[in-house]
Design a protein around this motif. Structure first.
Motif, PDB file in Angstrom:
ATOM      1  N   PHE A 190       1.147  -0.864  -0.093  1.00  0.00           N
ATOM      2  CA  PHE A 190       0.214  -0.002  -0.049  1.00  0.00           C
ATOM      3  C   PHE A 190       0.772   1.269   0.210  1.00  0.00           C
ATOM      4  N   ALA A 191       2.093   1.565   1.112  1.00  0.00           N
ATOM      5  CA  ALA A 191       2.974   2.742   0.950  1.00  0.00           C
ATOM      6  C   ALA A 191       3.778   2.982  -0.145  1.00  0.00           C
ATOM      7  N   ALA A 192       4.009   1.701  -1.150  1.00  0.00           N
ATOM      8  CA  ALA A 192       4.781   1.910  -2.364  1.00  0.00           C
ATOM      9  C   ALA A 192       4.471   2.640  -3.588  1.00  0.00           C
ATOM     10  N   GLN A 193       2.632   1.891  -3.447  1.00  0.00           N
ATOM     11  CA  GLN A 193       0.979   1.900  -4.381  1.00  0.00           C
ATOM     12  C   GLN A 193       0.399   3.352  -4.210  1.00  0.00           C
ATOM     13  N   TYR A 194       1.075   3.844  -2.611  1.00  0.00           N
ATOM     14  CA  TYR A 194       0.772   5.365  -2.242  1.00  0.00           C
ATOM     15  C   TYR A 194       1.062   6.354  -2.561  1.00  0.00           C
ATOM     16  N   PHE A 195       2.622   6.551  -2.315  1.00  0.00           N
ATOM     17  CA  PHE A 195       3.537   7.749  -2.946  1.00  0.00           C
ATOM     18  C   PHE A 195       3.673   7.235  -4.526  1.00  0.00           C
ATOM     19  N   LYS A 196       3.632   6.050  -5.250  1.00  0.00           N
ATOM     20  CA  LYS A 196       3.917   5.879  -6.788  1.00  0.00           C
ATOM     21  C   LYS A 196       2.125   7.223  -6.835  1.00  0.00           C
ATOM     22  N   SER A 197       0.958   6.632  -6.388  1.00  0.00           N
ATOM     23  CA  SER A 197       0.239   7.491  -6.918  1.00  0.00           C
ATOM     24  C   SER A 197       0.469   9.042  -7.216  1.00  0.00           C
ATOM     25  N   ALA A 220       2.746  10.508  -7.470  1.00  0.00           N
ATOM     26  CA  ALA A 220       4.613  10.555  -7.922  1.00  0.00           C
ATOM     27  C   ALA A 220       5.409  11.476  -6.772  1.00  0.00           C
ATOM     28  N   VAL A 221       5.932  10.777  -5.445  1.00  0.00           N
ATOM     29  CA  VAL A 221       7.300  10.959  -4.766  1.00  0.00           C
ATOM     30  C   VAL A 221       7.982  10.191  -5.446  1.00  0.00           C
ATOM     31  N   GLU A 222       9.388  10.205  -6.259  1.00  0.00           N
ATOM     32  CA  GLU A 222      10.296   9.955  -6.897  1.00  0.00           C
ATOM     33  C   GLU A 222      11.216   8.605  -5.391  1.00  0.00           C
ATOM     34  N   ASP A 223      10.895   9.960  -4.573  1.00  0.00           N
ATOM     35  CA  ASP A 223      12.572   9.328  -3.824  1.00  0.00           C
ATOM     36  C   ASP A 223      11.843   7.881  -2.618  1.00  0.00           C
ATOM     37  N   PHE A 224      10.796   7.449  -2.940  1.00  0.00           N
ATOM     38  CA  PHE A 224      10.182   6.432  -1.968  1.00  0.00           C
ATOM     39  C   PHE A 224      11.011   4.980  -2.790  1.00  0.00           C
TER      40      PHE A 224
END
Length: 541
Positions: free
Chosen positions: A451-458, A460-464
């Motif tokens: 969920f965390a990976a999908q959240y930051f991807k949605s 557009a947080v490239e640092d994650f």
């Protein structure tokens, strides 16, 4: 709920969160120190049967009442700041609707406490019920839970006002009085008053918590829902609760039933299928094994819930707050990876030396040593799951929560099959329940990580990037060599570990390996550590 509803900046919020972590760690350290000293005294006074009843069955009764009554409301109202941004301009009325929700745990807890206590009394074993003052002790535990639930409105108000100092003071005093009351009754009374001693100590904790919170707010805390009149598009409406947060509270409360079973499932099974003496061994092993988790990880998890919920509130989320959330989450996970490395490297080869120092001889014959050994692997999994689920509960939508609930049902099935299969194993016994918990937590942590990976991807947080939580190969190599050396040392000294000289030699080898691992972290991860330290030292202008 708070007098000042302005949403703090990410720097201000981070500063307050760091302060809260240190305060809560200090609280947990002091409270667990009291508990540790108390347990060391108690296990030398009471029998494993009595300790198992109090520390497994009564604590399970208490946690069931508290968790199911308040957990969903607590997590939902952490998001209240998002709502108060618009209600500040509209009217105080909407905040009162939100505040009314915080009263629900105390009101709903009354029938729930009575029901749970009655079910427990009539379904427990005859051996448990036949202990002196059993019914009286159960009644006191139910009342103790109600005292805690009545303090919930003040607790939630303090949390949303970021008044962590108040919580530290209230819980610190309560833990101290609980320890003193329990020990004094056991010391002055007969063995027959062992169970009431635990119960009255818990009651002292609940009363102290309620009195401290009420005194801090000078009684200015809502204890009963008040009807609120609002005007919507010219229409006058009377209602008690803010609808969206009430619905979210209901969803999270229903989900808490599954979470509670997954969290306390091992205690459910031990309390039903293990002899009372083994329950005492399981209780003392759980208490000691989870000391690190309670002192360090629980404060981090609780602070993360507040921090992420406030930082990622939909009405105030920004690119800066998203980057801050990403950095904090990855930094915490990196620290937990190092915890995993240290525990797996040094835990197993030094377990035999450590266990004889904390367990009295009569508990060495129970399941306690085998359970404590598994906690070496269980502790880091609790850490990972705690912070990842804290992020999930803070950033998820109602749709996400419903999806997680369906997966939680699947994880429950996995846990039950693993627990039954492993616990029936002659080689594992009660320790198999801890392995089942590890499997359960791994599933839940994995789901929250996705969920965390999908959240930051949605967003557009490239640092994650997950690669940021993996230590360099050079560090991993030093840990691998240290693991081999310490296990060689254990093999060399294992036939003579009862002798002081052999123990000192084995410990000296471990000390040298530990220094090598620490040096590797400092040398090869200097940049990452410097970045983390500079980030922690940030203060608002």
């Amino acid at each position: 709920m708070a007098s000042d509803t302005r949403e703090p900046s990410s720097d201000v919020l981070l500063s307050k969160a760091l302060t809260s972590v240190s305060s809560l760690v200090l609280l947990q350290l002091l409270s667990r120190l009291f508990t540790f000293v108390l347990n060391q005294a108690l296990i030398r006074i009471v029998s494993p049967q009595v300790f198992g009843t109090a520390a497994i069955q009564f604590e399970l009764l208490l946690s069931t009442i508290l968790f199911l009554s308040r957990e969903g409301v607590r997590n939902a109202l952490l998001r209240a700041s998002d709502k108060t941004q618009e209600t500040k301009r509209a009217a105080v009325a909407d905040r009162n609707l939100i505040t009314n929700i915080s009263v629900l745990p105390g009101l709903l807890g009354i029938p729930f406490a009575v029901s749970v206590a009655l079910v427990y009394i009539y379904t427990t074993s005859t051996a448990t019920r036949s202990q002196p003052h059993f019914g009286f002790s159960v009644t006191i535990y139910a009342l103790a839970a109600l005292f805690e639930l009545l303090s919930e409105p003040a607790f939630i108000r303090a949390q949303n006002e970021l008044r962590f100092d108040l919580r530290v003071r209230a819980e610190g005093i309560a833990v101290a009085l609980k320890s003193v009351v329990t020990f004094m009754i056991l010391w002055m009374g007969s063995v027959n008053w062992a169970l009431p001693a635990f119960a009255l100590g818990q009651a002292a904790y609940g009363v102290t918590l309620l009195a401290t919170f009420m005194a801090a707010y000078r009684g200015n805390v809502t204890v009963w829902p008040k009807k609120v009149t609002t005007v919507v598009h010219g229409n006058v409406m009377s209602q008690y609760f803010e609808p969206e947060l009430l619905q979210l509270s209901a969803v999270m409360t229903s989900q808490s039933l599954i979470k509670h079973f997954l969290t306390e499932g091992d205690k459910f099974m031990v309390s039903r299928f293990s002899p009372l003496a083994d329950q005492g061994g399981y209780a003392i092993a759980s208490n000691y094994g989870s000391l690190v988790a309670r002192i360090v990880f629980q404060p981090i998890e609780e602070t993360c819930r507040v921090f992420f919920a406030r930082l990622l509130a939909p009405s105030s989320v920004t690119s800066d707050s998203l980057r801050t959330a990403s950095h904090i989450l990855l930094s915490i996970l990196l620290l937990f990876i190092h915890l995993l490395l240290f525990l797996e490297t040094f835990g197993p080869p030094y377990f035999a030396v450590a266990v004889t120092l904390v367990l009295p001889p009569r508990f060495l014959a129970t399941s306690a040593p085998a359970i404590l050994r598994v906690y070496i692997h269980y502790i880091p999994m609790m850490a990972f799951n705690g912070v990842l689920e804290a992020f999930f509960s803070s950033a998820s939508s109602p749709v996400d929560l419903h999806a997680q609930s369906r997966w939680m049902v699947a994880f429950s099935v996995v846990f039950v099959f693993a627990a039954v299969g492993l616990a029936r194993s002659v080689a594992m016994g009660d320790a198999g329940l801890i392995w089942a918990n590890i499997i359960n937590l791994a599933c839940r942590a994995g789901y929250a990580a996705l969920f965390a990976a999908q959240y930051f991807k949605s967003k557009a947080v490239e640092d994650f990037r997950w690669a940021r939580i993996v230590p360099p190969k050079s560090v991993l190599g030093v840990f691998a060599i240290s693991a081999a050396v310490t296990r060689w040392s254990e093999q060399r000294y294992q036939n003579n570990l009862s002798a002081l000289g052999a123990q000192l030699g084995h410990v000296a080898v471990g000390g040298c390996c530990l220094m090598a691992c620490l040096a590797a972290c400092i040398v090869f991860e200097r940049a990452a550590l410097a970045q983390a330290c500079s980030f922690v030292r940030r203060r608002p202008a």
